[in-house]
Write a protein that holds these residues in place. Structure first.
Motif, mmCIF file in Angstrom:
data_model
loop_
_atom_site.group_PDB
_atom_site.id
_atom_site.type_symbol
_atom_site.label_atom_id
_atom_site.label_comp_id
_atom_site.label_asym_id
_atom_site.label_seq_id
_atom_site.Cartn_x
_atom_site.Cartn_y
_atom_site.Cartn_z
ATOM 1 N N SER A 187 -6.613 3.768 0.276
ATOM 2 C CA SER A 187 -7.734 4.165 -0.494
ATOM 3 C C SER A 187 -8.939 5.019 -0.502
ATOM 4 N N PRO A 237 -10.409 0.463 -5.155
ATOM 5 C CA PRO A 237 -9.673 0.547 -5.892
ATOM 6 C C PRO A 237 -8.727 0.194 -6.156
ATOM 7 N N SER A 238 -7.745 -0.076 -5.326
ATOM 8 C CA SER A 238 -6.650 -0.963 -5.338
ATOM 9 C C SER A 238 -6.984 -2.865 -5.774
ATOM 10 N N THR A 248 -4.967 5.340 -8.158
ATOM 11 C CA THR A 248 -5.288 5.649 -6.346
ATOM 12 C C THR A 248 -4.311 6.832 -6.298
ATOM 13 N N PRO A 293 -9.191 9.702 -10.685
ATOM 14 C CA PRO A 293 -9.455 8.659 -10.012
ATOM 15 C C PRO A 293 -10.714 7.789 -10.488
#
Length: 674
Positions: free
Chosen positions: A581, A41-42, A468, A104
Motif C-alpha cells: 500500500s 495504512p493496512s 486503502t 485514503p
C-alpha cells in the motif's frame, strides 16, 4: 450542547489537534505538537481503525470518528479519492449513503526526512482510556491529574504521562518526590452494540455510593499479578474502602456492573435514547475489543453500466442542488462542471443520459433493507471471477483504467490435470474500504449486522469512508469445474464431511453471538469446494514463499469457490497475490513462478509436502468429535495454517484430506501426491 440527528454530542470537546496548536501559537505559547506515533495504512484499517485502541510505547490512544478527520482534510484544497465504482456502490448501500466517497488516510510523503510537507496531515486521536495508574505509587486518577511530556520532536516513543510528585508506594512524605511514568488503567466496559466506556473505579470501590470522607476521593490500583485477568484491587485512600476487580468478572460479575450508557468514545457522543444492554468487563488489549467490517475488491475493467453510474455520482456530488437547475442546459452544465468533472469527451446524448441517471431518486429505506438481507459478500467476487474466465489478448494485456495486467500461461506437461487454466496477474490493484466495526462478536458471527455495526461518523449518512489502495502481482489458478463438482458430490456423503458439519453447528451455537440464534448454522458453513481450494491456497503460499522472494506473511489468498446457485455460476479458482500500500507495486518475483516449468515444481512440491506433517499421525487423523467444535480437520501450524495476514478465514475450513490422500483416507481431490 448540540443535538445531532443521530447522537448527543458536545462540540466543545471536539478533537482538533491542529486547531489547538494554532490557538496556542496565537498566545505566543511554545508547545511541542509532534505526532505521537505512526502506522501503515493496512494496520490503520484492519487493526487500529476509528474506535479501536492503539498501543503506543507509553500510553494508548483511540483514532476518532471520520467527522474529526474532516478538519484535517479541510486544510487542503483538493481531497484525493480512490476510484473503485463497484466497491463504492456496495459501500454506499451498506452505509445508506449513495454518493459516499472513498478517501485514503490523510498522509503525504516527505521529500527528505526533515522537511515539513505533510505535517498538517495525520489521523486525529484522543487518549483512551483516560484513567491512568502511576507505576511508582499506584495512584489511580484521570489524565488531568498527570503531566504530559513530549520534548523530542522526532522521538514519539518518549511521549508519556507522568506523576510529577510521586513519593513511592510507602507514601513517605519525607522522601524527595520524583517523576514516575503513568500507564493506562486496563479495565473498560463494553456492550454487544459497539459501545465502550471507562470503568467507574470511584463508584465501584464505594459500591455505587459517594465516598463518606471526600468529594473527590484519592484512589489507588494495586496490581501485582498483571496478565492474570481482573486481579487488581481498587482502594480508596480517603475512606479505606477496598474492592477487587475479580468481582466484576464472569457471569456472576455481570449483575454487579452498571448498564451500558450507550457511549461511542471515538465520536465523543452518546446514544440519544441510551442503551438497554448489559455492560461487560473487557481489558484494553482484548482481541474482541474491535472487529473491522471491511469490503474489498480486485479492480477489474469497468462495465459500461459501472462507468455510467460512477459518472452520474460524480456529477451529482459536484453540482448538488444545482443539478436540477442546469439539467436542461447542457452548455451551461459543461461550464459549471469544468474543473470538477471531465465531460469534455462526452457527446450531448451521453451527458444528458448521465444527468438523467444522476437525477433518479435514491433507493428507499425499505429497498435498502431488502437488499441488505439478500446481499452476500460473494457478490463482490462474481465480477472478478467472470472477467478472469476470459483469456487475455496476448501477453501483458493491460487495462488502462484499472491497471490490471494479465498474461495467459501455457500448462506444463507435468502440471496436474485438475488445474485447467493459469494466468499471470502481472499488475493488479486492490481497494479495501471500512464500513464500520463491531465489539464483543466478530461481524460474521452475528445475525443482525446492521444493528450491531458501530458507526464511523455522527452524521447518519456519511459523505465518505476511509479506504486503502494496494498494488501488486499474483498467480491465478482455475480448477476444472466438472472434476470439482463430481468430487464435491462424493465428499458430501462421507463421514469426514458430516463430522465437520456437526462441529460447525456446535461451534456456531457455542461461540456465535446470541443474536444469531435464529440463523441456520449450515448457511454459514462453507461448501466442500471451499475447504479444498482454501487448503490448496495455504500449501501454495508456503511453497511459493520459499522461492518467490516474499515472506509467507506477505502473500495473501483470494478464493473463488461457490457452487452453482440462482443467478450465479459455479466457481473454483484461487488467486495468490502480494500487494503493497505504500509503493508503486511489487518486484515481480511471485509472477515469475507462474511460468510452466516453475509452476509445475511449485504445485508438485506443495502437494507432496501436504502429505506429511511433523504432527502426524495425530494431525492426519484429526476429526472433530462431540464435544469438540474446532473448524478444521487435518491441518495445523506445522503443515497448513498461515499467518492472519494471509488467510481470509482466520485458519478455519482447512483439511489436508480434502486435498490429497492421507493414510486411512482416500477422499483427496488430487489423489496420491507422492
Amino acid at each position: 450542547m448540540t443535538v445531532d440527528t443521530r447522537f448527543v454530542y458536545d462540540a466543545a470537546t471536539a478533537v482538533d489537534p491542529l486547531g489547538d496548536a494554532e490557538r496556542e501559537a496565537e498566545k505566543a505559547t511554545k508547545h511541542n505538537r509532534a505526532k505521537v506515533g505512526s502506522g501503515r495504512p493496512s494496520s490503520l484499517l484492519y487493526t487500529y481503525g476509528p474506535g479501536a485502541i492503539m498501543d503506543l510505547p507509553q500510553f494508548t490512544i483511540m483514532p476518532t470518528g471520520l467527522d474529526d478527520w474532516d478538519r484535517i482534510w479541510r486544510r487542503r484544497d483538493g481531497i484525493p479519492q480512490i476510484r473503485a465504482p463497484r466497491l463504492r456502490e456496495v459501500v454506499g448501500k451498506l452505509l445508506r449513503s449513495r454518493d459516499v466517497q472513498l478517501r485514503p488516510h490523510p498522509w503525504q510523503p516527505k521529500k527528505v526526512s526533515l522537511s515539513t510537507e505533510g505535517n498538517d496531515l495525520g489521523v486525529p486521536a484522543r487518549v483512551f482510556p483516560q484513567w491512568l495508574r502511576c507505576t511508582g505509587c499506584d495512584m489511580l486518577g484521570t489524565v488531568s491529574q498527570f503531566a504530559y511530556t513530549n520534548t523530542h520532536p522526532f522521538r514519539a516513543d518518549l511521549a508519556c504521562f507522568e506523576h510529577a510528585k510521586c513519593t513511592g508506594r510507602s507514601g513517605n512524605r519525607t522522601r524527595k518526590p520524583a517523576r514516575r511514568t503513568a500507564v493506562p488503567a486496563r479495565y473498560l466496559l463494553a456492550c454487544v452494540d459497539g459501545h465502550l466506556d471507562e470503568f467507574p473505579y470511584d463508584e465501584w470501590v464505594h459500591h455505587w455510593k459517594p465516598c463518606p470522607q471526600a468529594e473527590f476521593p484519592a484512589l489507588k490500583m494495586v496490581d501485582r499479578t498483571a496478565g492474570k485477568g481482573a486481579s487488581a484491587v481498587i482502594g480508596c485512600e480517603s475512606c479505606g474502602a477496598r474492592r477487587g476487580m475479580n468481582e466484576a468478572q464472569g457471569e456472576a460479575g455481570k449483575s454487579k456492573l452498571p448498564h451500558c450508557r450507550g457511549r461511542h468514545p471515538h465520536l465523543d457522543a452518546f446514544e440519544p435514547k441510551g442503551c438497554r444492554n448489559e455492560a461487560r468487563l473487557i481489558l484494553v488489549g482484548a482481541s474482541n475489543l474491535w472487529f473491522p467490517a471491511t469490503q474489498s475488491i480486485i479492480v477489474m475493467p469497468e462495465s459500461s453500466q459501472e462507468e455510467a453510474g460512477d459518472l452520474a455520482a460524480r456529477i451529482r456530488v459536484a453540482l448538488g442542488e444545482k443539478l436540477a437547475k442546469y439539467a436542461d442546459d447542457l452548455d451551461t452544465l459543461r461550464d459549471v462542471l469544468d474543473g470538477k468533472v471531465d465531460v469534455s469527451e462526452l457527446s450531448d446524448d451521453k451527458l444528458a443520459q448521465a444527468v438523467a441517471t444522476a437525477l433518479l431518486p435514491p433507493e428507499s429505506a425499505e429497498e435498502l433493507d431488502a437488499w441488505a438481507k439478500q446481499w452476500d459478500p460473494v457478490d463482490l467476487l462474481v465480477p472478478e471471477w467472470q472477467y478472469l474466465l476470459k483469456d487475455p489478448l496476448g501477453l501483458r494485456h493491460e487495462d488502462e483504467v484499472s491497471g490490471l495486467t494479465l498474461s495467459r500461461r501455457d500448462r506444463g506437461p507435468e502440471l496436474r490435470p485438475e488445474i485447467a487454466r493459469v494466468l499471470a496477474v502481472e499488475r493488479l490493484r486492490k481497494v479495501n474500504a471500512l464500513v464500520g466495526f463491531t465489539r464483543i462478536d466478530d461481524m460474521d458471527r452475528v445475525g443482525d449486522l446492521p444493528q450491531r455495526l458501530a458507526p464511523l461518523t455522527r452524521a447518519p449518512y456519511p459523505a465518505w469512508t476511509v479506504a486503502t489502495e494496494d498494488r501488486g502481482e499474483g498467480i491465478y489458478l482455475q480448477l476444472d469445474e466438472a472434476t470439482v463438482a463430481a468430487w464435491e458430490t462424493r465428499i458430501e456423503t462421507t463421514d469426514i464431511w458430516r463430522a465437520q458439519r456437526d462441529a460447525h453447528r456446535r461451534n456456531f451455537y457455542r461461540r456465535f453471538s446470541e443474536t444469531a440464534q435464529d440463523v441456520d448454522p449450515d448457511t454459514r458453513l462453507r461448501p466442500p469446494r471451499y475447504w479444498l481450494i482454501h487448503t490448496f491456497a495455504h500449501v501454495l503460499i508456503r511453497e511459493l514463499a520459499m522461492t518467490c522472494g516474499y515472506s509467507a506473511a506477505s502473500l495473501s489468498e483470494r478464493l473463488y469457490a461457490w457452487p452453482e446457485s440462482e443467478g450465479r455460476e459455479a466457481a473454483a479458482g484461487l488467486l495468490i497475490c502480494t500487494t503493497a500500500s505504500d509503493s508503486d507495486g511489487t518486484l515481480g518475483g511471485l509472477v515469475q513462478l507462474s511460468e510452466p516449468d516453475r509452476l509445475e515444481r511449485v504445485v508438485s512440491g506443495a502437494l507432496y509436502r501436504a502429505t506429511r506433517c511433523s504432527s502426524d499421525p495425530i494431525c492426519a487423523m484429526r476429526t472433530p468429535q462431540d464435544p469438540e467444535d474446532f473448524l478444521h480437520g487435518a491441518a495445523c501450524h506445522c503443515c497448513v495454517m498461515a499467518s492472519e495476514t494471509s488467510c481470509e478465514r482466520a485458519n478455519r475450513f482447512l483439511d489436508r484430506r480434502f486435498l490429497v490422500d492421507l493414510p486411512g483416507s482416500g477422499v483427496g481431490f488430487f489423489g496420491r501426491a507422492d
